[in-house]
Design an enzyme around this catalytic site. Sequence first.
Site, PDB file in Angstrom:
ATOM      1  N   PRO A 131       0.777  -1.016   0.141  1.00 14.02           N
ATOM      2  CG  PRO A 131      -0.169  -1.186   2.259  1.00 14.02           C
ATOM      3  CD  PRO A 131       0.734  -1.943   1.047  1.00 14.02           C
ATOM      4  CB  CYS A 132       2.746   2.917  -2.729  1.00 10.52           C
ATOM      5  SG  CYS A 132       1.549   3.201  -4.027  1.00 10.52           S
ATOM      6  CD  GLN A 133      -2.444   4.023  -1.232  1.00 11.90           C
ATOM      7  OE1 GLN A 133      -1.804   3.198  -0.787  1.00 11.90           O
ATOM      8  NE2 GLN A 133      -3.628   3.710  -2.067  1.00 11.90           N
TER       9      GLN A 133
END
Length: 173
Positions: A131-133
């Site tokens: 989950p790169c956010q």
Amino acid sequence: MALFDIENTKLRQNKKYKVLSLFSGCGGMDLGFEGGFIVHRQSVNETMHPDFIEEVLPDNYVRLRQTAFQTVYSNDILGEARKTWIRNFTKMGYDAANICRGESVVDLVKKHKEFGNVFPTDIDVVTGGFPCQDFSVAGKRKGFMSDKGHNGKRIEGDVASEETRKVKEWVKE
């Protein structure tokens, strides 16, 4: 002999391995698994993998060979990423709007536990992007101290659960 070993190509020739892709983003990892796309020729190590190239194109580009993988299910909560995934995979002939889900994995698992049959059952490979956010240099880099929940919405308070990215602080300042 490993299932996906290069030496094992006879077992793979007539079968497509079905991929379930979680946290898919715009589909870069999915495209990489499937092949069949165009890249600059210098990005391919032709000494090690001359068989990766399907076609040499003008201006030093090549089309990579299609692989034995086919994405049959994906999800991402970021609407813009999902739109891009759908646009890219529709161009490849997929019914992409029915493959790519906009729900969080937590919500999908809850539905699966309650109703069953949310995820395909005949999957060969499961992939997952982080989950790169909250972890990417392009994001806010709050990591597990993020104030976002599993669905991308802001959470209130210092709540750690399976539905949040937040973990309890070990050191209070």
